[in-house]
Design an enzyme around this catalytic site. Structure first.
Site, PDB file in Angstrom:
ATOM      1  N   SER A 142      44.351  69.419   2.910  1.00  0.00           N
ATOM      2  CA  SER A 142      44.036  69.394   1.610  1.00  0.00           C
ATOM      3  C   SER A 142      45.165  69.232   0.688  1.00  0.00           C
ATOM      4  CB  SER A 142      43.569  70.868   1.287  1.00  0.00           C
ATOM      5  OG  SER A 142      43.000  71.222   0.139  1.00  0.00           O
ATOM      6  N   TYR A 155      44.123  80.471   0.819  1.00  0.00           N
ATOM      7  CA  TYR A 155      43.904  79.215   1.495  1.00  0.00           C
ATOM      8  C   TYR A 155      45.126  78.177   1.532  1.00  0.00           C
ATOM      9  CZ  TYR A 155      41.183  75.002   2.436  1.00  0.00           C
ATOM     10  OH  TYR A 155      40.779  73.827   2.634  1.00  0.00           O
TER      11      TYR A 155
END
Length: 290
Positions: A142, A155
């Protein structure tokens, strides 16, 4: 003599995790259309059954369940006679909130799903790939794997771990015939946001809101997230699959693939801005979503 037609090439095989929807599901369908033998996995049995009904050799794999990982690897290697060509680690989730509000058990569970399980799966497929002197390992990271944004710390920490892990693995496998790549998407149009809200309710919920200094911020963010507004830079899942195709099919795959404008912008900011300015830039980016 072989009954196969002259010039026949057996489909390459790939094991893909997190195929219940979003990036994983899109990858499974598109790669099958490119003559890949796709072995998709999902955490819930009902999703596995749905994939099987579509003609896939689907398996149940839950990164938080080591026995399911072992069973999936054994099944995939059996189906491919030990010649699994690629694996795409994709399944992951987020628990949103300020780090001080996230219970330790939540962080532990998230790391099991987003990082430890990936390692478990990856190290189990490497021996077969080494034996064949070829293989592709692709990790769906990501933009939050190399820049941090507030209220996404759990996260982000797991994705930073994936990035370091993958960089190290790439060095260790150099010269083996195995290639390792990272795909770094920004905002993608999937069910990720809806699942994120469910995880907030599970781990923080109303009780957590009562004691959090960020309660009002959480409420504002929830309204925006529930609105389902796509945002100016959100791309479809297929944009990630385009990079996956290059990572598993190209003669010289890249170490990193950026997806979406925010990822490209953040990568540039990370390179040129001093820490203080980068923090300010990231805080403003996060605040713009509230």
């Amino acid at each position: 003599m072989s009954d196969l037609p002259e010039g026949y090439t057996a489909p390459r095989s790939i094991l893909i995790t997190g195929c219940s929807s979003g990036i994983g599901a899109e990858a499974a369908h598109i790669l099958r259309g490119r003559n890949w033998r796709v072995i998709p996995t999902a955490r819930k049995q009902e999703d596995v059954d749905r994939l099987a009904a579509l003609g896939f050799e689907a398996l149940r794999l839950d990164y938080e369940d080591p026995s399911s990982i072992r069973a999936s690897v054994d099944a995939a290697l059996s189906l491919t006679e030990g010649k699994l060509d690629a694996v795409f680690n994709n399944g992951a989730y987020a628990v949103p909130g300020a780090l001080e509000d996230i219970p330790t058990d939540a962080l532990r569970a998230l790391f099991e799903a987003n990082f430890i399980g990936w390692h478990d799966l990856t190290r189990q497929v490497i021996p077969a790939m080494r034996a064949n002197r070829s293989g592709r390992i692709v990790q769906c990271s990501s933009v939050l794997g190399f820049v941090a944004l507030k209220f996404r710390g759990a996260y982000t920490a797991s994705k930073f771990a994936v990035e370091a892990y993958t960089d190290t693995l790439r060095q260790e496998l150099k010269g083996s015939g195995l290639h390792v790549s990272l795909i770094e998407p920004g905002p993608i149009d999937t069910r990720f946001t809806q699942n994120t809200l469910a995880n907030f309710d599970r781990w923080i919920g109303e009780e957590g809101l009562k004691s959090s200094v960020f309660a009002e911020t959480y409420k504002k963010r929830r309204v925006r997230m529930e609105s389902g507004e796509p945002g100016p830079f959100k791309l479809p899942a297929g944009s990630v699959v385009k990079r996956l195709i290059h990572a598993v099919e190209a003669k010289r795959p890249k170490a990193r693939y950026h997806v979406t404008v925010p990822t490209t912008v953040m990568a540039a900011a990370k390179r040129v801005l001093p820490t203080g300015l980068l923090d300010t830039f990231c805080i403003r980016a996060a605040d713009a979503e509230e």
